[in-house]
Design a protein around this motif. Structure first.
Motif, PDB file in Angstrom:
ATOM      1  N   ASN A  94      95.346 -29.580   8.100  1.00  0.00           N
ATOM      2  CA  ASN A  94      95.292 -29.313   6.670  1.00  0.00           C
ATOM      3  C   ASN A  94      96.648 -28.911   6.109  1.00  0.00           C
ATOM      4  OD1 ASN A  94      95.542 -26.827   7.835  1.00  0.00           O
ATOM      5  ND2 ASN A  94      93.962 -25.835   6.623  1.00  0.00           N
ATOM      6  N   TRP A  95      97.724 -29.465   6.657  1.00  0.00           N
ATOM      7  CA  TRP A  95      99.056 -29.151   6.195  1.00  0.00           C
ATOM      8  C   TRP A  95      99.870 -30.438   6.040  1.00  0.00           C
ATOM      9  CZ3 TRP A  95     102.605 -30.852   9.739  1.00  0.00           C
ATOM     10  CH2 TRP A  95     102.194 -30.937  11.072  1.00  0.00           C
ATOM     11  N   GLY A  96     101.019 -30.279   5.414  1.00  0.00           N
ATOM     12  CA  GLY A  96     101.946 -31.391   5.249  1.00  0.00           C
ATOM     13  C   GLY A  96     103.336 -30.851   4.984  1.00  0.00           C
ATOM     14  N   TYR A  97     104.270 -31.762   4.775  1.00  0.00           N
ATOM     15  CA  TYR A  97     105.647 -31.391   4.450  1.00  0.00           C
ATOM     16  C   TYR A  97     106.117 -32.243   3.283  1.00  0.00           C
ATOM     17  CZ  TYR A  97     106.784 -28.370   8.407  1.00  0.00           C
ATOM     18  OH  TYR A  97     106.839 -27.317   9.274  1.00  0.00           O
ATOM     19  N   VAL A  98     106.888 -31.631   2.412  1.00  0.00           N
ATOM     20  CA  VAL A  98     107.583 -32.353   1.356  1.00  0.00           C
ATOM     21  C   VAL A  98     109.068 -32.215   1.656  1.00  0.00           C
ATOM     22  CG1 VAL A  98     107.573 -30.391  -0.244  1.00  0.00           C
ATOM     23  CG2 VAL A  98     107.768 -32.685  -1.141  1.00  0.00           C
ATOM     24  N   MET A  99     109.807 -33.315   1.478  1.00  0.00           N
ATOM     25  CA  MET A  99     111.212 -33.307   1.888  1.00  0.00           C
ATOM     26  C   MET A  99     112.017 -34.286   1.055  1.00  0.00           C
ATOM     27  SD  MET A  99     110.421 -35.426   5.394  1.00  0.00           S
ATOM     28  CE  MET A  99     108.800 -34.690   5.471  1.00  0.00           C
ATOM     29  N   PRO A 100     113.311 -34.026   0.932  1.00  0.00           N
ATOM     30  CA  PRO A 100     114.165 -35.048   0.335  1.00  0.00           C
ATOM     31  C   PRO A 100     114.225 -36.230   1.292  1.00  0.00           C
ATOM     32  CG  PRO A 100     115.345 -32.949   0.606  1.00  0.00           C
ATOM     33  CD  PRO A 100     114.036 -32.823   1.298  1.00  0.00           C
TER      34      PRO A 100
END
Length: 132
Positions: A94-100
């Motif tokens: 139930n998680w994620g990552y946002v990144m350039p």
């Protein structure tokens, strides 16, 4: 209650799941006030979502993964495109990552500058707003 009684091919089922994650990001960004555009076809441009605040536009690539850990490498599939932001969802959690967007071939999900979020609107937007 309605029940789906027909078989869905594995590839089709995976596409449906991936599109559902993209739709979630679209919804969250719209609720945050962004103008959101969805390309009819993103083949070649690697842009799943295009957003604008009026004068500025940003391209977003959404990825879904089944990582064993947060050190899981994410493969750069947007090389030579104009993608600005990558959103990676863990399908098995139930998680994620946002990144350039980055230029190297692979990078760990939890690399510096990548911001983890719980798969909720508020936590995603918190992470999204922290991007440089």
């Amino acid at each position: 209650m309605p029940r789906r009684m027909t078989y869905t091919a594995e590839g089709t089922h995976q596409t449906l799941k991936n599109t559902a994650y993209e739709s979630m990001v679209v919804s969250w960004l719209m609720q945050d006030g962004w103008q959101v555009f969805i390309p009819i076809l993103d083949n070649g441009h690697q842009t799943d979502i295009l957003i604008s605040d009026g004068p500025n536009f940003h391209r977003i690539q959404v990825k879904t993964l089944e990582p064993g850990s947060e050190e899981h490498p994410i493969t750069n599939r947007w090389q030579d495109s104009h993608v600005n932001v990558v959103v990676a969802f863990a399908r098995n959690s139930n998680w994620g990552y946002v990144m350039p967007a980055f230029s190297e071939p692979k990078r760990a999900l939890n690399s510096p500058g990548h911001i983890k979020f719980d798969q909720t609107k508020n936590d995603f937007l918190r992470a999204f707003h922290l991007l440089d």
